[in-house]
Motif scaffolding. Structure first.
Motif, short mmCIF file in Angstrom:
data_model
loop_
_atom_site.label_atom_id
_atom_site.label_comp_id
_atom_site.label_asym_id
_atom_site.label_seq_id
_atom_site.Cartn_x
_atom_site.Cartn_y
_atom_site.Cartn_z
N THR A 1 67.64 47.61 3.46
CA THR A 1 68.67 46.59 3.24
C THR A 1 68.11 45.35 2.56
O THR A 1 68.85 44.58 1.95
N GLN B 1 69.04 49.87 12.40
CA GLN B 1 70.32 49.31 11.96
C GLN B 1 70.12 48.13 11.03
O GLN B 1 70.85 47.97 10.04
N GLU B 2 69.13 47.32 11.33
CA GLU B 2 68.90 46.13 10.51
C GLU B 2 68.33 46.46 9.14
O GLU B 2 68.73 45.85 8.13
N TRP B 3 67.41 47.42 9.08
CA TRP B 3 66.62 47.60 7.87
C TRP B 3 67.00 48.79 7.00
O TRP B 3 66.69 48.78 5.81
N SER C 1 67.93 48.97 16.99
CA SER C 1 68.25 47.73 16.29
C SER C 1 67.44 47.60 15.01
O SER C 1 67.94 47.11 13.99
N THR C 2 66.19 48.07 15.03
CA THR C 2 65.35 48.01 13.83
C THR C 2 65.94 48.86 12.71
O THR C 2 66.02 48.42 11.55
N THR D 1 66.21 37.21 19.93
CA THR D 1 65.54 37.03 18.64
C THR D 1 64.02 37.06 18.74
O THR D 1 63.35 37.08 17.73
N GLN E 1 69.99 55.19 14.35
CA GLN E 1 70.86 54.17 13.78
C GLN E 1 72.23 54.14 14.45
O GLN E 1 72.85 53.08 14.57
#
Length: 612
Positions: free
Chosen positions: A205, A186-188, A183-184, A518, A174
């Motif tokens: 999240t 950090q996003e979730w 990125s996964t 994206t 993270q």
């Protein structure tokens, strides 16, 4: 040649004698034998003298120099205890580094020999297997995931594998988006806790009923040993010697020969914990040689898997050379495909894409243009059994999708694209239907597909030029939208076919000229599909109501055809049964037979010596 042998000082008389032999004897193999003989004589002369053992550095155990003529001829291990696999995948210019988190920082073989996931999917059978973890569970709204790790699991240095390793690795990844799945995470991931040694709780999240799949997919999230990595820079740390949980430990590297040797971990936790044990004591991965060399090698049983045999003729040559060679054919998850820039007129029109599809002769490609015979792709995912429930033939039958030049011409006539003086169709403003088909520079099969399509498109009045694009420039052209048509592959979701469309949300469109991150490289613009995919992503795949959404998504795909799946990607793997029984065959693909996949280690659990 690099062998990393520890060398001890000898008595003064020993060095001049060795030098004489090295000068007189020219054969490298004979030099090695004579040196070994002299070493035994020296040890005999020194009998009774106390010599301190070399310090334990933790580095892989040294072995004798590898060379032709040494035990087993190719590797310094007993041939009937060694499986020798030629390979192309991997970083063959990286050595003494086994960092799976940083980009291009792991030497070859680590995924197959030593890395293990919390969960596994046997892609050949569709079975979901609990491995380093024994269970997972979500709360009611899928915002919290609880994973229980196996108490019996441990790292290859004997340290227990725990929930603290999982928590540590997630938080480490993270902290740096450049790390694998940074990125996964950090996003979730909102937070993660190890409530005890074997329970990790991941707070998300937002709702995600599939977050556990990040720990199950091939090349997925690799949990690392906290006691090894803590305090190190994850982008620079080498993790050498490699500490993992898998059935093999690193034995030795030979960079000059593009080869590394793995040795069976006699304390592997899975022998007791999972009831599995690899058959070969040694596992050798080598960079593939030219086809002629590989066929000669397999003929005399020097290797167990030749990898450079890319077409049916070469495969048959290997079988003819050695009756012990059997073939195992299986599908790659990514059908070969034609992609459109959906933001470029007139490719932005679904009708034009259908007209181009009518000029695709999938059967010819399958029979003649692929390296080995394969089959046309009927859906935009591999025809694995796990995808049968998403392959709605009744919906496909609603659309005209077969090769039909007359239909292609009729569609373009109806749209008003009429032939010009040179036979190339033009629109009402005189713009010609002329496109460039980009192909990755290294991709021969994909070039054949593109070239055949260009010839077929001429029959419906479309001019298409095929161009190889080298290196990163190919992928940059896609990310920035500076392309017309592309011929490469169609990689979607391996476990849940319709999730392939999640990357195609119209809300993820980036203007042409701007680089996308994206996933919607193709600039797909289907708002109805976005709405359906948003619903699917929030729903458990076990919810009976999800099938109707799957059906809607598949219907929208065939209606708009943002890209075309052309043929299933069949790879055939030749395996030599002279020393080892239990390889997969085309009639018995019990596990993924692809030697470059992480799941190939599960083939190793099935191999047993023949006694040869």
């Amino acid at each position: 040649m690099t062998s990393r042998l520890r060398r001890e000082r000898s008595q003064d008389w020993f060095a001049p004698v060795v030098l004489c032999f090295l000068i007189v004897v020219r054969s490298e193999a004979m030099k090695l034998r004579l040196l070994l003989l002299l070493l035994m004589l020296a040890l005999a002369a020194l009998a009774g003298c106390a010599v301190a053992p070399p310090p334990d550095t933790g580095a892989p155990e040294p072995v004798a120099e590898a060379d032709e003529g040494v035990a087993g001829e190719y590797v310094p291990t007993p041939r009937n205890e060694t499986v020798i696999v030629n390979e192309i995948g991997g970083n063959w210019d990286v050595w003494e580094s086994y960092n799976l988190l940083a980009p291009n920082a792991a030497a070859p073989g680590i995924w197959q020999a030593a890395q293990e996931h919390l969960f596994n999917i046997n892609w050949a059978t569709g079975d979901f297997v609990y491995w380093l973890a024994e269970s997972y569970d979500y709360n009611d709204d899928f915002t919290q995931l609880t994973i229980k790790t196996r108490p019996e699991a441990h790292w290859n240095d004997g340290t227990a594998f725990t929930a603290h390793d999982v928590k540590f690795t997630i938080e480490m990844v993270q902290s740096e988006i450049a790390l694998r799945m940074g990125s996964t995470m950090q996003e979730w991931v909102a937070s993660v806790e190890a409530s005890d040694d074997h329970t990790v709780v991941i707070n998300l999240t937002k709702a995600n009923p599939r977050f556990h799949m990040n720990f199950a997919r091939a090349w997925g999230f690799p949990v690392q040993a906290k006691h090894v990595w803590e305090g190190n820079d994850p982008l620079e740390f080498k993790n050498y010697p490699p500490v993992f949980t898998g059935p093999y430990k690193l034995h030795q590297e030979f960079p000059d020969q593009a080869m590394n040797i793995w040795v069976k971990d006699e304390n592997y936790w899975g022998m007791d914990g999972m009831g599995v044990e690899v058959g070969p004591t040694y596992y050798v991965t080598r960079l593939e040689r030219v086809p002629e060399t590989e066929i000669a090698d397999v003929k005399v049983n020097k290797i167990d898997h030749p990898h450079a045999l890319g077409d049916a003729t070469l495969m048959q040559a290997a079988v003819d050379a050695n009756p012990a060679v059997q073939l195992a054919g299986w599908r790659d998850p990514c059908p070969r495909a034609i992609w459109f820039n959906n933001a470029k007129y007139p490719l932005s029109l679904p009708e034009v894409r259908h007209a181009i599809n009518a000029a695709v002769n999938r059967q010819k490609v399958a029979d003649l243009l692929f390296g080995v015979p394969t089959v046309p792709a009927r859906f935009p995912w591999a025809d694995w059994g796990v995808h049968d429930k998403y392959s709605f033939e009744d919906i496909r039958a609603e659309f005209e999708l077969d090769y039909d030049i007359d239909r292609g011409n009729a569609i373009l006539d109806e749209l008003g694209f009429m032939p010009g003086n040179d036979g190339i169709r033009i629109d009402g403003e005189g713009n010609p239907m002329e496109f460039q088909i980009n192909v990755p520079g290294f991709a021969n099969t994909e070039y054949n597909i593109a070239f055949d399509l260009s010839e077929e498109l001429a029959k419906i009045g479309i001019k298409a030029n095929v161009k190889r694009i080298e290196g990163q420039a190919m992928w940059d052209s896609l990310d920035t939208g500076n392309f017309d048509i592309s011929s490469h592959w169609f990689c979607g979701d391996w476990a849940e076919g319709p999730l392939t469309f999640s990357d195609w949300k119209h809300t993820n469109i980036t203007p042409i000229g701007e680089k996308t991150n994206t996933g919607n490289r193709w600039r797909v613009n289907i708002p109805e599909l976005t709405e359906v995919m948003n619903q699917i992503e929030q729903m458990s795949p076990n919810d009976p109501a999800i099938e109707d959404l799957y059906r809607q998504a598949v219907r929208l795909y065939f209606e708009h055809l943002p890209g075309l799946a052309i043929v299933q990607t069949t790879y055939v793997m030749p395996f030599n049964w002279h020393y080892w029984d239990g390889w997969p065959t085309s009639d018995n693909v019990y596990a993924v037979p692809f030697t470059w996949w992480p799941e190939f280690k599960y083939v190793m659990f099935s191999l047993q010596p023949t006694g040869n």
